[in-house]
Design an enzyme around this catalytic site. Structure first.
Site, mmCIF file in Angstrom:
data_model
loop_
_atom_site.group_PDB
_atom_site.id
_atom_site.type_symbol
_atom_site.label_atom_id
_atom_site.label_comp_id
_atom_site.label_asym_id
_atom_site.label_seq_id
_atom_site.Cartn_x
_atom_site.Cartn_y
_atom_site.Cartn_z
ATOM 1 N N HIS A 195 0.827 -1.219 0.000
ATOM 2 C CA HIS A 195 0.000 0.000 0.000
ATOM 3 C C HIS A 195 0.860 1.267 0.000
ATOM 4 C CE1 HIS A 195 -3.389 -2.661 1.276
ATOM 5 N NE2 HIS A 195 -2.430 -3.260 1.949
ATOM 6 N N LYS A 247 15.900 21.764 -10.428
ATOM 7 C CA LYS A 247 15.228 20.536 -10.839
ATOM 8 C C LYS A 247 16.152 19.555 -11.535
ATOM 9 C CE LYS A 247 11.504 19.410 -10.379
ATOM 10 N NZ LYS A 247 10.245 19.822 -10.989
ATOM 11 N N GLU A 307 9.743 8.715 -16.705
ATOM 12 C CA GLU A 307 8.345 9.129 -16.898
ATOM 13 C C GLU A 307 7.848 8.709 -18.282
ATOM 14 O OE1 GLU A 307 7.767 13.347 -15.294
ATOM 15 O OE2 GLU A 307 9.922 13.025 -15.207
ATOM 16 N N SER A 366 14.807 21.880 -15.637
ATOM 17 C CA SER A 366 13.540 22.575 -15.807
ATOM 18 C C SER A 366 13.823 23.938 -16.434
ATOM 19 C CB SER A 366 12.882 22.749 -14.438
ATOM 20 O OG SER A 366 12.069 23.904 -14.431
#
Ligand code: ARG
Length: 474
Positions: free
Chosen positions: A170, A297, A304, A291
């Protein structure tokens, strides 16, 4: 599209001349646009030529066409292969698909003998054979790529066989595990993916050539001979099935979809692990992106995108199933829609495997942060319950209750389980001794899980050896 309208001037009767003898006039312009598949099915060219060579040799061996014509055909095919490979071949939407292109060019090169190649053959059995050969190669290439991903997983698992990290259910702290163990879980998934591909290959590996348009042929072909030449295990058993079956492509897309799902789950872990909050790994500069606004970043774009590309792979599987679902036997032109999804899914998965392999190979592991996180969330509560079972012969359900009460004390004091004073533990269960505290350390927890397939470092090392052997044998 390199549209070439010079076909006629190069000696073809008409760009549409091949199959339009019974029609008056030229086709509507939309016909060309909707029928043409050569933009994408040119990827089948090498397999089309390979299958044509096998067919030609068989026609000669069966004395269906003269040897001299066979010789011309083979020479012509060699030249065409070379033209396409070197980029000098000209494609034209008017010639519809790769099969018509190669045949038209052959006739252009060698004259009437070229027209004999299509004896006892239809584009229906031809494309079924070509596509099977293409998918077979794609299966083999995907298998090789997966194997190298598995090798990479084993290398990193060995390095981190004893590196403690939290194991989650979980996405909540569950029990400590080792990173080696965690990586081996993915080894198993990719092993099943390869085995599914092998199964798919076995069912696929039958020769449709000789099925004709749908009913077989009256010409005395030798289907075993073409099967052998093309590395098929034998001819397909039913000509109607052979020209309308695309199960192999669906199965392949099924295999790719599941593999893409596995890749995506691993990519998701990479995304999580590389956040500042987890801090378990960092990706090297070469595999991270910046970024445009936030200078700090360090984005895991590749991971992704692996996660994102699953959408198109599963979409491809859906698309093909939907194309097929309402088709009566046998061939229907709808089936020309089978190739783009397969090509796209193959390319996507191959890219994803390469990206995940690179990220796993080059990620930096932060062992201290992982181990630190492993102790949070009372992850060793099960160890205390197991101690009660083993040392006090307590039924597990009761041990679960006792431990839960101790967890409550820890929570109310905002301390780790092992920091609950022994006297307070004894207030819940008098049988608890100082020995119980020793099982609450993450290292002890991990090294105690020695069951076969468990996370104890010694087991993990053994599992790596076994996995290496398995990988070597395939
Ligand atoms: N380009 C076609 C396809 O991929 C080849 C088969 C054409 N057969 C036919 N009967 N029109 O499906």
């Amino acid at each position: 599209m390199n549209d070439d309208s010079t076909g006629a001037s190069r000696g073809r009767q008409s760009p549409h001349g091949l199959l339009r003898d019974r029609f008056a006039g030229e086709p509507h312009s939309v016909m060309e646009r909707i029928s043409a598949s050569v933009d994408f099915d040119r990827r089948l060219y090498a397999h089309d030529i390979e299958a044509s060579r096998a067919h030609c040799n068989m026609l000669v061996a069966q004395q269906i066409i003269p040897e001299a014509d066979g010789y011309e055909i083979l020479n012509g095919l060699d030249q065409i292969e070379e033209e396409i490979a070197s980029g000098t071949f000209s494609f034209s939407a008017a010639l519809e698909d790769i099969h018509m292109h190669i045949e038209a060019r052959l006739t252009e090169l060698i004259g009437d003998a070229g027209g004999r190649l299509h004896t006892a053959r239809s584009r229906n059995d031809q494309v079924a054979a070509d596509f099977r050969l293409w998918v077979r190669d794609a299966i083999d290439e995907t298998g090789v790529a997966l194997k190298s991903l598995q090798e990479t997983l084993l290398t990193r698992a060995e390095e981190h066989a004893a590196a403690i990290m939290p194991g989650f259910t979980h996405l909540q702290s569950a029990q400590p595990v080792t990173l080696g163990h965690h990586l081996l879980a993915y080894f198993e998934m990719f092993d099943r993916d390869r085995s599914r591909l092998t199964d798919c290959r076995r069912r696929l590996n039958r020769n449709p050539l000789g099925s004709g348009a749908l009913a077989g042929t009256s010409i005395p072909v030798d289907r075993d001979m073409t099967a052998e030449a093309l590395g098929f295990d034998g001819p397909t058993a039913n000509s109607m099935d052979a020209v309308s079956d695309r199960d192999f492509a669906v199965e392949f897309l099924g295999c790719l979809s599941l593999c893409a799902v596995h890749l995506s789950r691993l990519a998701e872990e990479i995304v999580l692990w590389s956040t500042a909050q987890f801090g378990f790994i960092s990706l090297p500069d070469t595999l991270a992106t910046g970024s445009s606004m936030m200078p700090q970043k360090r984005n895991p774009d590749a991971a992704e995108l692996v996660r994102g590309k699953v959408g198109r792979v599963i979409g491809a599987l859906n698309a093909l199933l939907i194309v097929l679902k309402g088709l009566p036997l046998t061939y229907a032109k709808d089936m020309q829609e089978d190739k783009e999804p397969v090509f796209d899914a193959t390319d996507s998965v191959s890219l994803c495997i390469a990206a995940v392999t690179a990220m796993i190979a080059d990620m930096t592991v932060h062992g201290a942060a992982m181990e630190d996180a492993a102790g949070r969330g009372h992850a060793t509560a099960t160890d205390l319950a197991d101690w009660l079972v083993k040392e006090l012969s307590m039924p597990f359900r009761q041990a679960h209750r006792v431990t839960a009460q101790i967890v409550r004390i820890a929570d109310s004091k905002d301390v780790a389980l092992e920091d609950v004073p022994l006297a307070e533990m004894q207030g819940i269960e008098p049988g608890i001794t100082a020995d119980a505290i020793t099982v609450l350390g993450v290292e002890n927890s991990v090294s105690s899980r020695t069951s076969y397939g468990g996370t104890a470092p010694e087991r993990v090392r053994q599992a790596i050896d076994e996995a290496r052997q398995r990988l070597g044998g395939t």
